[in-house]
Design a protein around this motif. Structure first.
Motif, PDB file in Angstrom:
ATOM      1  N   VAL A  88       0.837  -1.205   0.000  1.00 12.67           N
ATOM      2  CA  VAL A  88       0.000   0.000   0.000  1.00 12.67           C
ATOM      3  C   VAL A  88       0.870   1.254   0.000  1.00 12.67           C
ATOM      4  O   VAL A  88       0.605   2.213  -0.738  1.00 12.67           O
ATOM      5  CB  VAL A  88      -0.945  -0.011   1.215  1.00 12.67           C
ATOM      6  CG1 VAL A  88      -1.763   1.286   1.268  1.00 12.67           C
ATOM      7  CG2 VAL A  88      -1.881  -1.211   1.170  1.00 12.67           C
ATOM      8  N   GLY A  89       1.919   1.250   0.813  1.00 14.26           N
ATOM      9  CA  GLY A  89       2.815   2.397   0.871  1.00 14.26           C
ATOM     10  C   GLY A  89       3.480   2.673  -0.465  1.00 14.26           C
ATOM     11  O   GLY A  89       3.633   3.830  -0.876  1.00 14.26           O
ATOM     12  N   ARG A  90       3.874   1.599  -1.165  1.00 14.22           N
ATOM     13  CA  ARG A  90       4.514   1.767  -2.480  1.00 14.22           C
ATOM     14  C   ARG A  90       3.546   2.368  -3.493  1.00 14.22           C
ATOM     15  O   ARG A  90       3.913   3.255  -4.272  1.00 14.22           O
ATOM     16  CB  ARG A  90       5.044   0.420  -2.983  1.00 14.22           C
ATOM     17  CG  ARG A  90       5.630   0.482  -4.392  1.00 14.22           C
ATOM     18  CD  ARG A  90       6.299  -0.822  -4.772  1.00 14.22           C
ATOM     19  NE  ARG A  90       5.376  -1.952  -4.728  1.00 14.22           N
ATOM     20  CZ  ARG A  90       4.497  -2.233  -5.679  1.00 14.22           C
ATOM     21  NH1 ARG A  90       4.396  -1.450  -6.752  1.00 14.22           N
ATOM     22  NH2 ARG A  90       3.718  -3.290  -5.582  1.00 14.22           N
ATOM     23  N   LEU A  91       2.311   1.909  -3.489  1.00 16.99           N
ATOM     24  CA  LEU A  91       1.309   2.445  -4.420  1.00 16.99           C
ATOM     25  C   LEU A  91       1.051   3.926  -4.158  1.00 16.99           C
ATOM     26  O   LEU A  91       0.936   4.724  -5.098  1.00 16.99           O
ATOM     27  CB  LEU A  91       0.017   1.650  -4.306  1.00 16.99           C
ATOM     28  CG  LEU A  91       0.040   0.233  -4.879  1.00 16.99           C
ATOM     29  CD1 LEU A  91      -1.220  -0.523  -4.508  1.00 16.99           C
ATOM     30  CD2 LEU A  91       0.210   0.273  -6.403  1.00 16.99           C
ATOM     31  N   ILE A  92       0.971   4.297  -2.885  1.00 19.06           N
ATOM     32  CA  ILE A  92       0.762   5.710  -2.550  1.00 19.06           C
ATOM     33  C   ILE A  92       1.951   6.542  -3.024  1.00 19.06           C
ATOM     34  O   ILE A  92       1.787   7.617  -3.616  1.00 19.06           O
ATOM     35  CB  ILE A  92       0.538   5.880  -1.036  1.00 19.06           C
ATOM     36  CG1 ILE A  92      -0.785   5.235  -0.615  1.00 19.06           C
ATOM     37  CG2 ILE A  92       0.563   7.360  -0.648  1.00 19.06           C
ATOM     38  CD1 ILE A  92      -1.024   5.239   0.879  1.00 19.06           C
TER      39      ILE A  92
END
Length: 260
Positions: free
Chosen positions: A218-222
């Protein structure tokens, strides 16, 4: 069951020879008036908010948040509860204690911490745990059950959403295995409308390594979508999450909004 809060005569009665034990009994002793509600003629119970406060003596912070979220779900048998209602309860408890010249009851500090982490309109325990996990890894607080209108006109609700980055995170429990085709079509429609979609499966969200993997994804996508890296290398203890959010607000540049 832990009987430390029982009166002495009640503890003795539970173990008295010759008595038939139907169920454990506990007596809650409070230094302030207990708030009650009559749910039917002749049946009086503690109010939902006060019951939550009573449990703060015995539950850890995570479980107290889970309980509060569950009491504010979209579909309940009781009247809808709100964060404001819990906040008002805490204020009344503290006010009565001060008025009587005594310290606020045990558990009130835990309640204030939990209130900062609770959310209205949740749907399940696992969705709450997923949300808290992402926040412990430094990610902004996601919006719960965000309504989204799809291109075909359908209105859906995303379990957890980061609207600025258009990243959706949904937890799929065992019951979803029976509606795989329908869920696949739903996911396709969400992604077609511009959202990045992260599906969290029950069996893939058990160990600490599983939870870290989800947070990293999720952090990478954000980061890829809005250029902001929120991910922490080491997750915060849950007790530190509200403090971290307040620190972020204090440190924000003038005129900017910090999404934490």
């Amino acid at each position: 069951m832990d009987h430390r809060n029982n009166k002495g005569r009640d503890r003795h009665a539970l173990a008295r020879p010759g008595t038939k034990r139907v169920a454990p009994t506990a007596v809650f002793v409070s230094s302030i008036p207990i708030e009650t509600i009559e749910i039917a003629e002749g049946i009086t119970c503690t109010t939902p908010e006060f019951t939550w406060f009573m449990f703060s003596r015995f539950l850890g912070l995570k479980d107290l948040v889970i309980l509060g979220d569950a009491m504010m779900r979209r579909n309940t048998l009781h009247e809808p509860l709100t964060l404001d209602g819990f906040a008002d309860l805490i204020a009344r408890v503290e006010c009565r204690a001060h008025r009587n010249g005594i310290r606020p009851p045990k558990g009130i500090t835990q309640c204030r911490k939990a209130l900062e982490l609770m959310e209205e309109h949740t749907d399940s325990v696992m969705e709450t745990i997923l949300r808290l996990t992402l926040e412990c890894y430094g990610l902004p607080r996601p919006v719960v059950n965000l309504p989204v209108r799809l291109p075909d006109g359908r209105l859906i609700f995303l379990d957890l959403a980061f609207p600025e980055a258009m990243v959706a995170v949904e937890y799929d429990g065992r019951h979803h295995s029976e509606q795989w085709a329908q869920d696949s079509l739903r996911r396709f429609a969400i992604e077609a409308s511009g959202w990045a979609y992260v599906q969290v499966i029950g069996l893939g969200f058990i160990t600490d390594a599983d939870k870290r993997h989800v947070a990293e994804l999720v952090g990478r996508l954000i980061r890829e979508r809005i250029g902001k890296n929120y991910l922490l290398s080491t997750p915060l203890p849950l007790e530190r999450v509200p403090d971290k959010r307040r620190e972020a607000w204090k440190e924000r540049p003038s005129g900017l909004t910090v999404a934490y």
